[in-house]
Design a protein around this motif. Sequence first.
Motif, short mmCIF file in Angstrom:
data_model
loop_
_atom_site.label_atom_id
_atom_site.label_comp_id
_atom_site.label_asym_id
_atom_site.label_seq_id
_atom_site.Cartn_x
_atom_site.Cartn_y
_atom_site.Cartn_z
N LEU A 1 0.66 -1.00 -0.12
CA LEU A 1 0.06 0.09 -0.07
C LEU A 1 0.44 1.34 0.20
O LEU A 1 0.84 2.38 -0.98
N VAL A 2 2.18 1.55 0.82
CA VAL A 2 3.56 1.97 0.80
C VAL A 2 3.31 2.90 -0.63
O VAL A 2 4.01 3.77 -1.08
N ALA A 3 3.77 1.70 -1.32
CA ALA A 3 4.66 1.77 -2.81
C ALA A 3 3.58 2.10 -3.79
O ALA A 3 3.92 3.19 -4.12
N LEU A 4 2.23 2.13 -3.67
CA LEU A 4 1.48 1.83 -4.17
C LEU A 4 1.19 3.40 -4.20
O LEU A 4 0.86 3.97 -5.10
N LEU A 5 1.17 4.40 -2.85
CA LEU A 5 1.03 5.67 -2.80
C LEU A 5 2.32 6.48 -3.22
O LEU A 5 1.70 7.58 -3.53
N ALA A 6 3.43 6.28 -3.08
CA ALA A 6 4.59 6.08 -3.21
C ALA A 6 4.66 6.45 -4.97
O ALA A 6 4.54 7.83 -5.82
N ILE A 7 4.26 5.47 -5.65
CA ILE A 7 3.99 5.17 -6.68
C ILE A 7 2.73 6.66 -7.72
O ILE A 7 3.21 7.40 -8.58
#
Length: 176
Positions: free
Chosen positions: A110-116
Motif C-alpha cells: 500500500l505504501v509503495a502504491l501511494l509512493a507511485i
Amino acid sequence: METKKSWLRKDLDALRLQWDMLTFYERFEQLVAHVLSVVISIIILVSLWQLIRAVISLLVSDALNPLDHAVYQTIFGMVMTLLIAMEFKHSITRVMARRDHIVQVKTVLLVALLAIARKFIILDPASAPAQIAALAFALMALGSVYWLMRQRDDPADATAAAQAERDRVAHSRSQP
C-alpha cells in the motif's frame, strides 16, 4: 477521579503482564516500534507544518492556483508525502498494539502504491513516455499483488469469490 486512577492502574497492570510474557526479541521489537513511532510522528508534524507554511505563503502571494501544474505538483506532492508517512505510522502502531508481529506485506504494498501515485502527481507532463509506461506497469503489478493478497486475507471477499465460483460452476453444468 478515583475511577480514572483505577482504570489507569488496570491498564498499566495489563501492560506490565503483557511485557513480562514477551521474549527478549519481542521486547526489542516493541522498543524499536515505539522509537520509530516517535520519529515518524515528528516527521509528520514537521511535514504538516511545512505544508501549512507553503499553502499560507501561496495564499498571501496570491499564487495559489490549483490549475497551475507546478502549484498542483507542489501542494499535492506534499499531501501525498504526509499520507505515506501516516500509513507508515499506522503500520508501526499495529506492531505496538501487538496485533501483528511484523510489518505486514500488504501495508508495504500500500505504501509503495501511494509512493507511485505521488510520483504520478508530481511527474512533469513532458516526461519520457518510457518513464510513464514503467511507472504504470509498476503500479499495475503492485495493485495486482495487493488485490490478490487482499482476496486471500479478507474472509468476506474470499466467501464472495467462492460463492461466485460455485455459481459459475452450477451455471456451466446447467447449460446443455
